[in-house]
Design a protein around this motif. Structure first.
Motif, short mmCIF file in Angstrom:
data_model
loop_
_atom_site.label_atom_id
_atom_site.label_comp_id
_atom_site.label_asym_id
_atom_site.label_seq_id
_atom_site.Cartn_x
_atom_site.Cartn_y
_atom_site.Cartn_z
N LEU A 181 3.68 -14.58 -17.78
CA LEU A 181 2.87 -16.11 -17.93
C LEU A 181 1.61 -15.66 -17.36
N GLN A 182 1.67 -14.69 -16.30
CA GLN A 182 0.11 -14.67 -15.88
C GLN A 182 -0.59 -13.61 -16.62
N GLN A 183 -0.04 -12.86 -17.81
CA GLN A 183 -0.66 -12.10 -18.70
C GLN A 183 -1.30 -13.03 -19.70
N ILE A 184 -0.56 -14.07 -20.04
CA ILE A 184 -1.04 -15.08 -20.98
C ILE A 184 -2.24 -15.88 -20.76
N MET A 185 -2.12 -16.19 -19.10
CA MET A 185 -3.55 -16.80 -18.65
C MET A 185 -4.46 -15.83 -18.42
N ARG A 186 -4.33 -14.42 -18.23
CA ARG A 186 -5.15 -13.56 -18.30
C ARG A 186 -6.17 -13.60 -19.67
N ARG A 187 -5.03 -13.26 -20.86
CA ARG A 187 -5.57 -13.16 -22.03
C ARG A 187 -6.50 -14.44 -22.52
N THR A 188 -5.93 -15.44 -22.18
CA THR A 188 -6.72 -16.76 -22.64
C THR A 188 -7.79 -17.07 -21.99
N ILE A 189 -7.97 -16.77 -20.78
CA ILE A 189 -9.13 -17.17 -20.08
C ILE A 189 -10.16 -16.02 -20.37
N GLY A 190 -9.81 -14.79 -20.69
CA GLY A 190 -10.43 -13.47 -20.84
C GLY A 190 -11.23 -13.68 -22.17
N SER A 191 -10.52 -14.21 -23.27
CA SER A 191 -10.87 -14.37 -24.50
C SER A 191 -12.24 -15.32 -24.61
N TRP A 192 -11.73 -16.52 -23.89
CA TRP A 192 -12.73 -17.70 -23.58
C TRP A 192 -13.94 -17.16 -22.84
N VAL A 193 -13.97 -16.45 -21.97
CA VAL A 193 -15.13 -16.04 -21.16
C VAL A 193 -15.73 -15.24 -22.08
N SER A 194 -15.25 -14.18 -22.71
CA SER A 194 -15.92 -13.10 -23.61
C SER A 194 -16.62 -13.89 -24.75
N ARG A 195 -15.93 -15.00 -25.36
CA ARG A 195 -16.43 -15.66 -26.40
C ARG A 195 -17.67 -16.61 -26.18
N GLN A 196 -17.32 -17.20 -25.05
CA GLN A 196 -18.40 -18.30 -24.72
C GLN A 196 -19.55 -17.70 -23.95
N HIS A 217 -19.79 -14.37 -23.09
CA HIS A 217 -20.23 -12.95 -23.19
C HIS A 217 -20.20 -11.98 -22.36
N ARG A 218 -19.16 -12.37 -21.63
CA ARG A 218 -18.78 -11.49 -20.23
C ARG A 218 -17.44 -10.75 -20.25
N LYS A 219 -17.33 -9.84 -19.34
CA LYS A 219 -15.89 -9.10 -19.27
C LYS A 219 -15.45 -9.10 -17.87
N PRO A 220 -15.53 -10.00 -17.19
CA PRO A 220 -15.16 -10.17 -15.43
C PRO A 220 -13.81 -9.59 -15.34
N MET A 221 -13.69 -9.47 -13.90
CA MET A 221 -12.40 -9.05 -13.65
C MET A 221 -11.49 -10.32 -13.32
N ILE A 222 -10.34 -10.22 -13.79
CA ILE A 222 -9.47 -11.54 -13.73
C ILE A 222 -8.27 -11.42 -13.15
N VAL A 223 -7.94 -12.30 -12.05
CA VAL A 223 -6.89 -12.27 -11.08
C VAL A 223 -6.11 -13.63 -11.41
N PRO A 224 -5.12 -13.67 -12.12
CA PRO A 224 -4.26 -14.53 -12.64
C PRO A 224 -3.03 -14.82 -11.70
N VAL A 225 -2.60 -16.11 -11.15
CA VAL A 225 -1.49 -16.32 -10.19
C VAL A 225 -0.66 -17.42 -10.61
N VAL A 226 0.71 -17.26 -10.94
CA VAL A 226 1.48 -18.10 -11.47
C VAL A 226 2.71 -18.29 -10.27
N ALA A 227 2.73 -19.43 -9.97
CA ALA A 227 3.79 -19.58 -8.86
C ALA A 227 4.82 -20.71 -9.47
N ASP A 228 6.28 -20.12 -9.51
CA ASP A 228 7.48 -20.73 -10.18
C ASP A 228 8.05 -21.59 -9.13
N ILE A 229 8.13 -22.76 -9.28
CA ILE A 229 8.92 -23.53 -8.07
C ILE A 229 10.49 -23.47 -8.29
N ALA A 230 10.84 -23.15 -9.44
CA ALA A 230 12.29 -22.95 -9.88
C ALA A 230 12.84 -21.85 -9.42
#
Length: 686
Positions: A645-660, A662-675
Motif C-alpha cells: 500500500l505504501q508503494q501505491i502511495m509512493r507511485r501515485t504522489i511521485g507521478s503527480w509531482v513529476s507531472r505537475q 517537474h521534480r523527482k523528490p525523495m518520497i517517504v510513504p507511511v501506511v498504518a493499518d488499525i486492523a
C-alpha cells in the motif's frame, strides 16, 4: 607536432602475463574518443602478440582517456561526483570491452573507484623478481595521491593524500585512498615515503596509521613536522625518519635515494627506488623554478646522474602538462603583491593554501614594506606557519605578525589578514567572511581581497560565486584574472621536456593529474624520444608490473572512494550520497495514511507534507482523492500488506509531482493499518 604525428606516436600501455590466450590472439584497432575538453589527440588502439617462455604478451595502445566522461574532462565545468549518474562513474572504450570478454574478469563491486571500468581483470600472481606498482589514487583526479611499490613480498608506500569533496558529495569531509589492497598485508609494509607536505599527499596518513601505528614515515624536516602536527590531532605519535636531498637509505629490499625538487611548498623531494628488478623514480610534485625564493632548485645534476645509471620507469607529475612553456619564477609574485598592497586604502585579506609557505613569505615581506601588520586566520594557517617559522622556513620580521584578537585595536589600513579559503570552501575563513558569518572579520567598502593561489579545476563556480559576494559587499578583488599574483607549483610542458631529456628514462608513467593531463604528459615523453609502447597510461587501481625493464598494466584491483563523513570512515555509500543529493536538489515528500484493511477503507489521510517544494493546496486535494481511491481499490482486491500500500502511495504522489512540478523528490510513504498494527487500542510492541 601535427595531429597526424600525434596519432601515430600516441602513448601505449602494455598488457602481458595474465591476459587470456584468446585475448592475446585477438587484436583490435579502434579509435577511442578523448574525454570532453580532454586530451589534445586521440590514439589508435592496437594489440601485438609475441611468445616468450610459453607466455602470451599483449600491448594495447590507448589514449588514457578510456571513459566517456571523466574527472579530467568534467572538472573544468563541474567536478565529478561519486553518484551513480555522474561523470565520475562513467567509463567506456575498448578496455572495458576487452575486460568483459576475459574469463578472469571480475565484476565491479559497489566499492570500486569511480575511475575504474565496470569490469576488472584480476592481476596475475606476483612474479618473483619483478617490481609491482599499484596506484591507489591520483590518476584521473587531483588529489589522494598514493602509490604502492612491491618487491618480493615487501611493500613500500609513496604518499598518502586526500581528495577534497565537491558539490556532488554533500556532507563529505574528505575522500581517502582505498586501503583494502594493503589491509591484509600491513606487516609487509616497510615504510611510507612522503614527497612533500601538501594535503593531497599527507592528509590520509593518520587514517593509515589507525590500521598500523608503527609504519615508519620517511620525509623531509618540514614535511614530517606537518605530518606530526596532523597526527597529534588524532592522538598518534608516528615513527619518523628525516631525510634531505641526495640522502640514501635502505628500507628492507628497497634502496632509496632522495632528490631535492622545487614545488610550491619548501622541502619537497623526489624518490628513486632501486631493487634488483629495476629502478623507479617518483617525482612527487615538482617544477624547474630557477629563481625560487629559498634558492633551493630542483637538483637536475642528480637527476642526470640517475639517468646515466639507467632509469627503468619514472612516474611524473602531470598537472601542467598541457600548458606550454615554462612556469614563471615564484620570486615574480613579490612585486605584484607590493603593488596591490600599496594601492589598498583599507584592510587587505589574502587567501592562499595553508601550506604555501613561499607565498605567505612574500605576503609577509610585502606587508612589512608597506608598514602593515599580518594576522594569520584559520586553524591550519596558524598551525602551519607557526611550524614553518619555528623550523626556519618562514622568516618573519619582528613585530610584523599580530594575534587575531589584538588586530581589533589596529586601524584597518594597517592590517593584512592571511587566511585560508582560496578555493571557495564555504567553511574556510574567506568563505565565512564572504558570507558575513565570520565572528572577527567583516568586509567593508573599499577593502582589498587578494586570491593568491591557483584555481583548482572544478572549483570555478565556488570561487567566482565567493568573489561575487565579496564584490557585492564593496570589496576590490585581485585575482589571476586581473593581476599576476600566482604561479603554479607544477612543471609546464617545456619543463617536462627538459626533464625527460636529462633523465632519459626507458618507461614513463604519468601520475598526479586528470586524464587529459596524463595523456598530455605521455605525449611530451614521446616527443623527447620515449617509445610510445613504453608510456604507461594507468588509472587508479591498475596493477603495473616492471619486469626486465618493461612496464605493463597486467590487471586491476578495486579502488574505492573512501568517504570521511564526520566521525565515520568508509561507511557512507554512493547510494546514500545520491539520497543526499536528491534531498538537496529535488526536495522531500512525506505522506501518511491510516487504513483498515478488514473494512477496506481509508480511515484518515492521506496527509501530504512537502519540504523544499512549492505546493498548491487545491492541487494536493486532487491527488489525495486519487490516492484514497487507489488504496481502497487495492484493499478491495485483497491487498492487506502495508508495504504494498505504501508503494501505491509512493507511485501515485511521485507521478503527480513529476507531472505537475517537474521534480523527482525523495518520497517517504507511511501506511498504518488499525486492523493489524493496533490491538485493543494499544500499538503493537508496547
Amino acid at each position: 607536432m601535427t595531429d597526424t604525428e600525434e596519432k601515430t606516436t600516441a602513448p601505449t600501455t602494455h598488457r602481458r602475463g595474465s591476459a587470456s590466450k584468446a585475448r592475446a590472439r585477438k587484436s583490435e584497432t579502434t579509435a577511442e574518443k578523448a574525454t570532453k575538453r580532454g586530451a589534445s589527440a586521440s590514439a589508435k588502439t592496437s594489440a601485438k602478440t609475441s611468445a616468450k617462455s610459453e607466455e602470451k604478451r599483449t600491448s594495447t595502445k590507448r589514449t588514457g582517456t578510456k571513459r566517456s566522461e571523466s574527472r579530467g574532462s568534467s572538472r573544468s565545468g563541474g567536478r565529478r561526483s561519486s553518484g551513480s549518474n555522474s561523470s565520475r562513474n562513467t567509463r567506456g572504450g575498448s578496455r572495458s570491452s576487452s575486460r568483459r570478454s576475459n574469463p578472469r574478469a571480475v565484476s565491479r563491486t559497489p566499492g570500486t573507484s569511480p575511475n575504474q571500468d565496470a569490469v576488472l581483470i584480476a592481476p596475475p600472481k606476483y612474479r618473483k623478481g619483478s617490481m609491482r606498482i599499484v596506484p591507489l589514487g591520483g590518476l584521473g583526479e587531483i588529489g589522494r595521491n598514493m602509490n604502492v611499490i612491491e618487491y618480493n613480498g615487501h611493500l613500500l608506500l609513496v604518499d598518502c593524500g586526500v581528495l577534497f569533496p565537491d558539490e556532488e558529495q554533500p556532507g563529505v569531509d574528505l575522500i581517502l585512498p582505498d586501503f583494502s589492497y594493503i589491509k591484509d598485508r600491513l606487516d609487509d609494509i616497510e615504510a611510507l615515503v612522503l614527497t612533500h607536505g601538501h594535503e593531497d599527499h599527507i592528509g590520509g596518513v593518520p587514517y593509515l596509521l589507525n590500521l598500523r601505528p608503527d609504519i615508519p614515515l620517511i620525509g623531509s624536516k618540514l614535511t614530517l613536522a606537518f605530518v606530526k602536527a596532523k597526527c597529534e590531532e588524532h592522538h598518534q605519535n608516528p615513527r619518523c625518519v628525516e631525510v634531505k636531498g641526495r640522502d640514501k637509505l635502505k628500507v628492507g629490499p628497497f634502496n632509496l635515494e632522495f632528490v631535492a625538487v622545487t614545488h610550491s611548498i619548501p622541502d619537497a623531494l623526489a624518490v628513486c627506488i632501486n631493487t634488483p628488478a629495476g629502478t623507479v623514480i617518483d617525482t612527487g610534485d615538482f617544477k624547474l623554478d630557477q629563481l625560487p625564493i629559498d634558492h633551493r632548485i630542483t637538483d637536475l645534476v642528480e637527476f642526470g646522474k640517475l639517468g646515466e645509471k639507467g632509469v627503468d620507469l619514472v612516474m611524473v607529475d602531470s598537472t601542467n602538462a598541457e600548458v606550454p612553456g615554462f612556469v614563471r619564477p615564484e620570486s615574480t609574485i613579490g612585486p605584484e603583491l607590493e603593488r596591490a598592497f600599496s594601492e589598498a586604502t583599507r584592510k587587505i585579506i589574502v587567501a592562499s593554501f595553508s601550506s604555501h609557505v613561499h607565498r605567505v613569505q612574500q605576503v609577509v615581506d610585502a606587508a612589512h614594506k608597506v608598514g602593515r601588520k599580518v594576522v594569520f586566520v584559520g586553524r591550519s594557517m596558524v598551525r602551519n606557519m607557526s611550524i614553518a617559522a619555528d623550523l626556519g622556513y618562514l622568516h618573519i620580521p619582528e613585530g610584523t605578525v599580530v594575534d587575531l584578537k589584538k588586530a581589533k585595536d589596529i586601524q584597518d589600513n594597517k592590517l593584512v589578514y592571511m587566511c585560508t579559503g582560496s578555493q571557495g570552501e564555504p567553511m574556510a575563513a574567506l568563505g565565512r567572511i564572504a558570507d558575513g558569518t565570520h565572528r572577527d572579520i567583516t568586509i567593508n567598502e573599499f577593502d582589498t581581497v587578494v586570491m593568491a593561489s591557483s584555481l583548482i579545476p572544478g572549483n570555478e563556480n565556488e570561487v567566482y560565486g565567493m568573489i561575487n559576494k565579496l564584490v557585492q559587499k564593496g570589496a576590490r578583488v585581485v585575482n589571476r584574472d586581473n593581476a599576476k599574483i600566482h604561479v603554479s607549483g607544477h612543471s609546464n610542458e617545456g619543463e617536462l621536456t627538459y626533464f625527460y631529456n636529462i633523465l632519459k628514462p626507458k618507461c614513463v608513467m604519468p601520475i598526479h593529474g586528470e586524464n587529459r593531463h596524463l595523456v598530455a604528459n605521455g605525449l611530451v615523453a614521446v616527443k623527447t624520444g620515449v617509445d610510445p609502447k613504453n608510456v604507461v597510461l594507468a588509472e587508479d587501481g591498475d596493477v603495473v608490473d616492471l619486469y626486465h625493464g618493461q612496464a605493463a598494466v597486467v590487471g586491476s584491483v578495486p579502488c574505492a572512494y573512501v568517504y570521511v563523513d564526520g566521525d565515520t570512515v568508509g561507511e557512507l555509500t554512493d547510494e546514500e550520497l545520491e539520497k543526499r543529493k536528491i534531498l538537496g536538489t529535488e526536495g522531500f515528500v512525506s505522506i501518511f495514511a491510516v487504513v483498515d484493511t478488514d473494512a477496506k477503507n481509508v480511515i484518515s489521510g492521506p496527509k501530504v507534507y512537502m519540504n523544499a517544494i512549492p505546493d498548491d493546496e487545491g492541487d494536493l486535494d486532487k491527488v489525495r482523492h486519487q490516492i484514497v481511491g487507489q488504496l481502497e481499490d487495492a484493499m478491495m482486491q485483497g491487498t492487506h500488506d502495508t508495504h504494498k500500500l505504501q508503494q501505491i502511495m509512493r507511485r501515485t504522489i511521485g507521478s503527480w509531482v513529476s507531472r505537475q512540478l517537474h521534480r523527482k523528490p525523495m518520497i517517504v510513504p507511511v501506511v498504518a493499518d488499525i486492523a493489524h498494527d493496533v490491538i485493543d487500542g494499544t500499538p503493537e510492541g508496547n
